[in-house]
Design a protein around this motif. Structure first.
Motif, PDB file in Angstrom:
ATOM      1  N   TRP A 218      -2.207   2.672  -2.424  1.00 56.14           N
ATOM      2  CA  TRP A 218      -3.571   2.182  -2.236  1.00 56.14           C
ATOM      3  C   TRP A 218      -4.322   3.123  -1.296  1.00 56.14           C
ATOM      4  O   TRP A 218      -3.738   3.701  -0.379  1.00 56.14           O
ATOM      5  CB  TRP A 218      -3.550   0.785  -1.627  1.00 56.14           C
ATOM      6  CG  TRP A 218      -3.261  -0.311  -2.602  1.00 56.14           C
ATOM      7  CD1 TRP A 218      -2.082  -0.532  -3.256  1.00 56.14           C
ATOM      8  CD2 TRP A 218      -4.156  -1.328  -3.034  1.00 56.14           C
ATOM      9  NE1 TRP A 218      -2.185  -1.631  -4.072  1.00 56.14           N
ATOM     10  CE2 TRP A 218      -3.444  -2.153  -3.950  1.00 56.14           C
ATOM     11  CE3 TRP A 218      -5.472  -1.645  -2.732  1.00 56.14           C
ATOM     12  CZ2 TRP A 218      -4.023  -3.253  -4.567  1.00 56.14           C
ATOM     13  CZ3 TRP A 218      -6.053  -2.751  -3.337  1.00 56.14           C
ATOM     14  CH2 TRP A 218      -5.336  -3.533  -4.251  1.00 56.14           C
TER      15      TRP A 218
ATOM     16  N   TYR B  63     -10.259  -1.320   1.017  1.00 60.64           N
ATOM     17  CA  TYR B  63      -9.112  -0.898   0.213  1.00 60.64           C
ATOM     18  C   TYR B  63      -9.529  -0.653  -1.235  1.00 60.64           C
ATOM     19  O   TYR B  63     -10.414  -1.330  -1.755  1.00 60.64           O
ATOM     20  CB  TYR B  63      -8.021  -1.973   0.239  1.00 60.64           C
ATOM     21  CG  TYR B  63      -7.363  -2.155   1.582  1.00 60.64           C
ATOM     22  CD1 TYR B  63      -6.088  -1.640   1.823  1.00 60.64           C
ATOM     23  CD2 TYR B  63      -8.007  -2.825   2.620  1.00 60.64           C
ATOM     24  CE1 TYR B  63      -5.471  -1.804   3.047  1.00 60.64           C
ATOM     25  CE2 TYR B  63      -7.399  -2.996   3.855  1.00 60.64           C
ATOM     26  CZ  TYR B  63      -6.129  -2.479   4.063  1.00 60.64           C
ATOM     27  OH  TYR B  63      -5.524  -2.633   5.285  1.00 60.64           O
ATOM     28  N   ARG B  64      -8.857   0.315  -1.855  1.00 59.16           N
ATOM     29  CA  ARG B  64      -9.095   0.611  -3.266  1.00 59.16           C
ATOM     30  C   ARG B  64      -7.758   0.683  -3.994  1.00 59.16           C
ATOM     31  O   ARG B  64      -6.857   1.418  -3.591  1.00 59.16           O
ATOM     32  CB  ARG B  64      -9.845   1.932  -3.430  1.00 59.16           C
ATOM     33  CG  ARG B  64     -10.281   2.224  -4.870  1.00 59.16           C
ATOM     34  CD  ARG B  64     -10.987   3.555  -4.947  1.00 59.16           C
ATOM     35  NE  ARG B  64     -10.088   4.663  -4.624  1.00 59.16           N
ATOM     36  CZ  ARG B  64     -10.477   5.895  -4.307  1.00 59.16           C
ATOM     37  NH1 ARG B  64     -11.772   6.164  -4.238  1.00 59.16           N
ATOM     38  NH2 ARG B  64      -9.601   6.836  -4.042  1.00 59.16           N
ATOM     39  N   ALA B  65      -7.642  -0.106  -5.059  1.00 58.38           N
ATOM     40  CA  ALA B  65      -6.396  -0.137  -5.825  1.00 58.38           C
ATOM     41  C   ALA B  65      -6.212   1.157  -6.611  1.00 58.38           C
ATOM     42  O   ALA B  65      -7.197   1.835  -6.940  1.00 58.38           O
ATOM     43  CB  ALA B  65      -6.403  -1.336  -6.777  1.00 58.38           C
TER      44      ALA B  65
ATOM     45  N   ILE C 174       0.824  -1.210   0.000  1.00 59.25           N
ATOM     46  CA  ILE C 174       0.000   0.000   0.000  1.00 59.25           C
ATOM     47  C   ILE C 174       0.855   1.255   0.000  1.00 59.25           C
ATOM     48  O   ILE C 174       0.461   2.290  -0.554  1.00 59.25           O
ATOM     49  CB  ILE C 174      -0.975   0.007   1.194  1.00 59.25           C
ATOM     50  CG1 ILE C 174      -0.219   0.020   2.523  1.00 59.25           C
ATOM     51  CG2 ILE C 174      -1.923  -1.175   1.128  1.00 59.25           C
ATOM     52  CD1 ILE C 174      -1.124   0.200   3.723  1.00 59.25           C
TER      53      ILE C 174
END
Length: 437
Positions: free
Chosen positions: A408, A421-423, A403
């Motif tokens: 991230w 979580y978001r890529a 991250i």
């Protein structure tokens, strides 16, 4: 005038098997190298689903074969023995295949999901077993609701969590107090049986090592695992400079099994002899979560920090005898939050994070709490972040680096306050699904 006999056409299912064989004949094993990584991953996932679909067909055909009685007619002791003699040689696996096929016959929706590749064989086995163990007074509609619920859960939960979820599946149609009593009674019976079945063996191999095996109750196994994983966690490698052979045994590429073996040996090396039975007591530290009602009435099950469910009686007993840290909810709060002047999370904060997160919070990661680090997710502490529970998430070292290196995004879900979580470049928020009752 003689008429030539009409040749019977093969059954469509037989034709389908021939087509599968033909497709596999056209797939050279060495043909995968050189493909794009994304293509390899997609192909691997599709083949896993194909394997599940073929497994469903295999169980269906073996079940039909078993019903014909051909095994006994041909002198075999069972259909499994007959199939093992034809291919593979593993009679136990063949017998298990037929037994699972019979269980799936009583859970048609689960068998259909397996045949579509929606779930895997291990997930199907858990669901079929849960359906078979539903109470006798379960109506067909309730049974179907339970089965459909577990099939939907299979896509989110690990096998351990799915198994735990299946043991409480009656909460789909029974009042919560009754569900708690049913689960607690089942857990008490299971725990007593587990103690009766416990065993241990060890032999000296004569080469400086000993090997062995054991069967112990799940809660006690969680204590042992928690201690070994805490010792063998990669983030503690710098502490093993004094260990003989540390330069090789604690290499970053060490196999997980070997790392745990070294951790187990180190645990034995530090057993406090003055606290063994007769002089105190010994137990690895775990946390147990239960609510105030459990303290008052002792009828609701509790949850270890590992996710294992235990009966109220065992929770009380373990809290008295062992290094168990109770987390009582709806009771007196602990001082968990600290201000900016403190950088590291306190022991109490860390315990609360372990209870909430259950391990690494990165999507699909299964690393346990002992392998994780507490991460300031809102902003770096150096940039002004506060060391509070609201700002902390557990994350394993590998995903901690991920991250930071790839930027991230992290947020707390507005519904239940769990990390998501978001890529980079994506709009989809994902989370690690760990089931808790």
């Amino acid at each position: 005038m003689s008429v030539a006999p009409v040749a019977s056409l093969p059954h469509p299912l037989v034709c389908a098997v021939e087509q599968i064989e033909g497709a596999l004949d056209g797939m050279p094993i060495d043909g995968w190298s050189g493909l794009e990584p994304v293509t390899l991953r997609e192909s691997a996932e599709r083949l896993m689903r194909v394997e599940a679909r073929v497994k469903a067909q295999l169980m269906a055909v073996t079940r039909a074969l078993d019903e014909t009685g051909l095994a006994k007619a041909s002198g075999a002791s069972s259909t499994g023995a007959m199939l093992a003699g034809s291919f593979g040689g593993d009679r136990r696996a063949a017998d298990g295949l037929i037994n699972q096929a019979k269980e799936l016959d009583r859970a048609p929706a689960t068998e259909d999901a397996l045949a579509r590749g929606a779930i895997g064989p291990a997930q199907a086995a858990i669901i079929a077993k849960a359906v078979a163990e539903l109470p006798d007074d379960t109506t067909p509609e309730q049974k179907q609701a339970c089965e459909d619920t577990l099939i939907g859960d299979a896509g989110r939960y690990s096998l351990k969590d799915l198994r735990s979820r299946s043991k409480r599946i009656t909460d789909q149609f029974k009042p919560e107090p009754e569900v708690d009593q049913i689960e607690n009674a089942n857990l008490e019976s299971q725990e007593k049986d587990a103690w009766r079945r416990s065993e241990f063996w060890m032999v000296n191999d004569g080469d400086g090592t000993c090997r062995g095996g054991f069967r112990i109750p799940e809660a006690q196994a969680d204590m042992l695992r928690a201690a070994i994983e805490a010792i063998s966690a990669p983030r503690r490698d710098h502490l093993h400079d004094h260990t003989p052979g540390a330069e090789s045994y604690y290499d970053k590429d060490l196999e997980h099994r070997h790392r745990l073996g070294m951790g187990f040996a180190e645990l034995c090396n530090h057993l406090p002899g003055d606290k063994l039975p007769g002089k105190g007591g010994l137990g690895a530290t775990l946390m147990v979560r239960f609510d105030f009602e459990t303290l008052l009435r002792g009828i609701k099950p509790a949850t270890l920090s590992t996710g294992t469910r235990i009966s109220a009686g065992q929770a009380r007993q373990m809290a008295c005898r062992l290094g168990m840290i109770p987390q009582v909810f709806d009771g007196k709060s602990l001082p968990l939050d600290h201000g900016h002047e403190q950088r590291l999370f306190t022991k109490t904060q860390r315990q609360a994070l372990e209870n909430r997160d259950g391990g690494c919070t990165f999507p699909e990661c299964d690393r346990p709490p002992e392998w994780c680090e507490a991460h300031h997710w809102r902003m770096r502490w150096a940039d002004g972040s506060d060391t509070t529970l609201d700002d902390g998430v557990l994350i394993c070292p590998f995903h901690h680096r991920t991250i930071h290196d790839n930027d991230w995004a992290i947020r707390m879900a507005p519904v239940d306050g769990h990390p998501e979580y978001r890529a980079p470049g994506s709009d989809a928020w994902k989370r690690n699904h760990r089931w808790r009752p």
